[in-house]
Enzyme design. Structure first.
Site, PDB file in Angstrom:
ATOM      1  N   ASP A   1      11.238 -61.637   6.912  1.00  0.00           N
ATOM      2  CA  ASP A   1      11.181 -63.160   7.168  1.00  0.00           C
ATOM      3  C   ASP A   1      12.356 -64.054   7.488  1.00  0.00           C
ATOM      4  OD1 ASP A   1      11.888 -62.798   4.377  1.00  0.00           O
ATOM      5  OD2 ASP A   1      11.975 -64.861   4.098  1.00  0.00           O
TER       6      ASP A   1
ATOM      7  N   ASP B   1      11.203 -55.659   4.382  1.00  0.00           N
ATOM      8  CA  ASP B   1      11.868 -56.188   3.287  1.00  0.00           C
ATOM      9  C   ASP B   1      10.843 -56.568   2.122  1.00  0.00           C
ATOM     10  OD1 ASP B   1      13.444 -58.660   2.202  1.00  0.00           O
ATOM     11  OD2 ASP B   1      12.203 -60.085   3.210  1.00  0.00           O
TER      12      ASP B   1
ATOM     13  N   ASP C   1      11.037 -59.725  -0.473  1.00  0.00           N
ATOM     14  CA  ASP C   1      10.642 -60.989  -0.692  1.00  0.00           C
ATOM     15  C   ASP C   1       9.900 -61.749   0.378  1.00  0.00           C
ATOM     16  OD1 ASP C   1      11.550 -61.004  -3.501  1.00  0.00           O
ATOM     17  OD2 ASP C   1      13.479 -61.174  -2.725  1.00  0.00           O
TER      18      ASP C   1
END
Lengths: 183, 183
Positions: free
Chosen positions: B140, B13, B15
């Site tokens: 996250d 990922d 961000d």
């Protein structure tokens, strides 16, 4: 029970499957270079094989221009059949948009306008389609289908007429018949 | 033998894993609203849970502004460890960019600038990450990890401190240790 556990998943390519990019490419080329090439002239070839890129440099520019992907015609029957597919399958749109990074916004707008039932969660802009986890991929590009781990369905296009290693569909009525059992 | 048949594949990922978007988000909020919120204040929460969106409407605007994704700081050690991972794994970048369609171009530029060894073929902008076919996903967002079919690795972030159902990494040195066996 989660939807994704019960429904088969179909990934669908955009260019030359949902959108008639070849028609627009030829129209721009013919207009700018005063030529008259048709889809029939591309039999078994890409446009780059028929007219030299060196002598017709705008051929590449078209794909990078802001409005190219905005104006593409929708393939016949695609919106209606896609909506039907969504009732029986999980449908994702998977475009190799990384090949033309300037196309992201126009492609997204085009999908919103012509296929408003596709949620943003189910749109994928990628490069190598081996990254897709789906049961089926409908694509005109045999290179992508060969990398794909599920069942590849080849959407007929001038450049792929000689390809024989995938089930071929010629239009969206054949997609309807194949996935929804209608003739 | 094809590379993809021999190497395990890791999807990563952007961000809050590669890019420190929370730091920039807080910086803009604190500047505009004359506040002093830190990452520690977000313990177990998203920024929207701490300050009301109704009274601070610019919180959402930040994410849609052209320059937000351009200026994000790179997470410590990420470029070095990512290059090492590329020697032993097939590495794909997978961003839920469809949530903020205005971010496509800035995200692509950011990757080109800070992670030039990632080929465009291995970048994916998607929505629902269940579409990824990979062995691992480092993210996250526990919601995305729960949808993912491979092994999810949770990258520590203020909003996910209470999540216990995934192996957690706190930084890129722990990613290096986990995947490359270094302490």
């Amino acid at each position: 029970m989660k939807k994704s556990e019960t429904l088969k998943r179909i990934a669908i390519d955009m260019d030359e499957v949902m959108a008639d990019s070849v028609a627009e490419h030829l129209a721009r080329y013919n207009r700018d270079y005063d030529d008259n090439i048709t889809k029939a002239d591309l039999h078994g070839k890409w446009i780059w094989d028929v007219v030299s890129l060196d002598r017709h440099p705008r051929l590449e520019e078209y794909l990078r221009s802001d409005d190219f992907f905005d104006v593409l015609e929708v393939m016949a029957d695609a919106p209606r059949v896609l909506r039907l597919l969504q009732q029986h399958y999980e449908v994702f749109i998977a475009s190799a948009a990384m090949e033309v990074p300037t196309s992201f916004n126009a492609k997204y707008r085009w999908l919103e306008r012509h296929f408003p039932t596709i949620p943003a969660t189910n749109i994928v802009f990628c490069g190598d389609k081996s990254i897709l986890r789906a049961d089926y991929l409908i694509d005109d590009n045999p290179r992508q289908l060969r990398r794909f781990s599920g069942t590849g369905i080849l959407y007929d296009a001038p450049h792929n007429v000689a390809v024989t290693d995938f089930r071929r569909v010629h239009n969206w009525l054949e997609i309807e018949s194949l996935f929804l059992g209608k003739e």
